[in-house]
Motif scaffolding. Sequence first.
Motif, short mmCIF file in Angstrom:
data_model
loop_
_atom_site.label_atom_id
_atom_site.label_comp_id
_atom_site.label_asym_id
_atom_site.label_seq_id
_atom_site.Cartn_x
_atom_site.Cartn_y
_atom_site.Cartn_z
N PHE A 1 6.71 -38.38 -65.77
CA PHE A 1 8.01 -38.82 -66.26
C PHE A 1 8.06 -40.34 -66.45
CE2 PHE A 1 10.78 -35.02 -64.63
CZ PHE A 1 10.26 -34.24 -65.64
N PHE A 2 7.52 -41.09 -65.49
CA PHE A 2 7.58 -42.55 -65.57
C PHE A 2 6.88 -43.06 -66.83
CE2 PHE A 2 5.62 -46.74 -64.39
CZ PHE A 2 6.79 -47.48 -64.47
N ALA A 3 5.72 -42.49 -67.14
CA ALA A 3 5.00 -42.90 -68.36
C ALA A 3 5.79 -42.52 -69.61
CB ALA A 3 3.62 -42.24 -68.39
N TYR A 4 6.33 -41.30 -69.62
CA TYR A 4 7.14 -40.87 -70.77
C TYR A 4 8.34 -41.79 -70.97
CZ TYR A 4 4.67 -36.33 -70.50
OH TYR A 4 3.73 -35.34 -70.49
N GLU A 5 9.01 -42.12 -69.86
CA GLU A 5 10.20 -42.97 -69.92
C GLU A 5 9.85 -44.38 -70.41
OE1 GLU A 5 12.84 -41.15 -66.22
OE2 GLU A 5 11.20 -42.55 -65.81
N SER A 6 8.72 -44.90 -69.94
CA SER A 6 8.31 -46.26 -70.29
C SER A 6 8.08 -46.42 -71.78
CB SER A 6 7.04 -46.65 -69.53
OG SER A 6 7.25 -46.62 -68.14
N PHE A 7 7.40 -45.45 -72.37
CA PHE A 7 7.06 -45.56 -73.79
C PHE A 7 8.16 -44.98 -74.70
CE2 PHE A 7 2.98 -45.58 -71.53
CZ PHE A 7 2.53 -46.83 -71.94
N GLY A 8 8.95 -44.07 -74.16
CA GLY A 8 10.03 -43.47 -74.96
C GLY A 8 11.37 -44.17 -74.80
N ASN A 9 11.42 -45.08 -73.79
CA ASN A 9 12.64 -45.86 -73.54
C ASN A 9 13.86 -44.98 -73.27
OD1 ASN A 9 14.12 -48.22 -73.19
ND2 ASN A 9 14.70 -48.33 -75.36
N PHE A 10 13.76 -44.17 -72.23
CA PHE A 10 14.88 -43.32 -71.80
C PHE A 10 14.72 -43.05 -70.31
CE2 PHE A 10 11.43 -40.47 -72.77
CZ PHE A 10 11.54 -39.43 -71.86
N SER A 11 15.73 -42.42 -69.71
CA SER A 11 15.69 -42.09 -68.29
C SER A 11 15.92 -40.59 -68.09
CB SER A 11 16.77 -42.89 -67.53
OG SER A 11 16.96 -42.36 -66.23
N VAL A 12 14.95 -39.93 -67.49
CA VAL A 12 15.10 -38.50 -67.21
C VAL A 12 16.22 -38.29 -66.21
CG1 VAL A 12 14.00 -36.43 -66.24
CG2 VAL A 12 12.68 -37.95 -67.73
N GLU A 13 16.29 -39.14 -65.19
CA GLU A 13 17.31 -38.98 -64.14
C GLU A 13 18.72 -39.13 -64.70
OE1 GLU A 13 17.87 -39.89 -59.45
OE2 GLU A 13 16.72 -41.35 -60.63
N ALA A 14 18.90 -40.07 -65.65
CA ALA A 14 20.22 -40.26 -66.24
C ALA A 14 20.66 -39.04 -67.05
CB ALA A 14 20.20 -41.50 -67.14
N GLU A 15 19.70 -38.39 -67.69
CA GLU A 15 20.00 -37.23 -68.54
C GLU A 15 20.00 -35.91 -67.77
OE1 GLU A 15 20.72 -37.26 -71.79
OE2 GLU A 15 20.39 -39.37 -72.20
N CYS A 16 19.09 -35.81 -66.79
CA CYS A 16 18.90 -34.53 -66.06
C CYS A 16 18.81 -34.79 -64.55
CB CYS A 16 17.64 -33.82 -66.54
SG CYS A 16 17.63 -33.41 -68.29
N PRO A 17 19.92 -35.22 -63.92
CA PRO A 17 19.87 -35.56 -62.49
C PRO A 17 19.48 -34.40 -61.58
CG PRO A 17 22.14 -35.48 -63.30
CD PRO A 17 21.26 -35.42 -64.50
N LYS A 18 19.92 -33.19 -61.92
CA LYS A 18 19.59 -32.03 -61.07
C LYS A 18 18.09 -31.74 -61.10
CE LYS A 18 23.99 -29.53 -61.18
NZ LYS A 18 24.67 -28.27 -61.61
N LEU A 19 17.49 -31.96 -62.27
CA LEU A 19 16.05 -31.70 -62.41
C LEU A 19 15.24 -32.72 -61.61
CD1 LEU A 19 14.60 -29.48 -64.01
CD2 LEU A 19 14.16 -31.18 -65.80
N VAL A 20 15.69 -33.97 -61.60
CA VAL A 20 14.99 -34.99 -60.82
C VAL A 20 15.16 -34.72 -59.32
CG1 VAL A 20 14.94 -37.46 -60.24
CG2 VAL A 20 15.03 -36.73 -62.63
N ALA A 21 16.36 -34.30 -58.92
CA ALA A 21 16.59 -33.93 -57.52
C ALA A 21 15.68 -32.77 -57.12
CB ALA A 21 18.06 -33.56 -57.30
N TRP A 22 15.53 -31.80 -58.02
CA TRP A 22 14.63 -30.67 -57.78
C TRP A 22 13.19 -31.15 -57.61
CZ3 TRP A 22 10.82 -29.88 -61.49
CH2 TRP A 22 9.97 -28.79 -61.26
N SER A 23 12.74 -32.08 -58.45
CA SER A 23 11.36 -32.56 -58.37
C SER A 23 11.12 -33.28 -57.04
CB SER A 23 11.01 -33.47 -59.56
OG SER A 23 11.68 -34.70 -59.49
N LYS A 24 12.13 -34.03 -56.58
CA LYS A 24 12.01 -34.72 -55.28
C LYS A 24 11.95 -33.71 -54.15
CE LYS A 24 14.28 -38.97 -56.81
NZ LYS A 24 15.52 -39.79 -56.77
N ARG A 25 12.70 -32.62 -54.28
CA ARG A 25 12.68 -31.54 -53.28
C ARG A 25 11.28 -30.90 -53.24
NH1 ARG A 25 16.41 -28.49 -55.54
NH2 ARG A 25 17.99 -29.98 -54.86
N CYS A 26 10.72 -30.69 -54.41
CA CYS A 26 9.36 -30.11 -54.48
C CYS A 26 8.34 -31.03 -53.83
CB CYS A 26 8.96 -29.85 -55.93
SG CYS A 26 9.88 -28.53 -56.74
#
Length: 218
Positions: free
Chosen positions: A163-188
């Motif tokens: 995600f970090f690489a995608y965000e860096s080159f795509g200029n967006f935030s996964v957490e801002a768009e999909c907070p539940k998904l990021v919370a899930w990934s941290k749980r995993c």
Amino acid sequence: MADEIILLDLWASMLGMRVRVALAEKGLKYEYREQDLRNKSPLLLEMNPVHKKIPVLIHNGKPICESLIIVQYIDEVWYNKSPLLPSDPYQRAQARFWADYTDKLYELGKQLWLAKGEEQETAKKGFMECLKLLEGELGDKPYFGGENFGFLDVALVSFSCWFFAYESFGNFSVEAECPKLVAWSKRCMEKESVSSSLEDPLKIHGFVIMMRKELGVE
């Protein structure tokens, strides 16, 4: 006689990481063999003559190819510990459907760091649409399968370290768009099988920078 398990893989491959997570969930010991995809080994070409790609699992001399097929194979052979697929046929079919869907992220993600301009914007839009659909499927459950970490979790969680690489080159935030998904990934990531199998996002980012230079994107 103990099972002989060999994994042909590339350290940065999110598809290979799926297999590593599944093997870790089952508590299986295996021999890891790093592959140079620019100079493919005779063993890789012998074991996957059709696609000539990683990952390949070699179980007692027999090859199994394609990451999701490998994860299903692992779950079926070593079914006594940490089942990944649900026992209910309908739920199993749903898990397979959504796991197949996650493969779309691979090509869209590739375009995020390879493409520029309008092509990159199209990839970004498609990538986020995929993630939002998956977040909707997750809902308020701890894991995609409910209370237990399962097949779809294995299929998707390996993308999180990219995600970090995608965000860096795509200029967006996964957490801002999909907070539940990021919370899930941290749980995993609290699971040893996941944290020990996924690579450091900063290391992945460095790998992508190197690939961009090699491919003349920089």
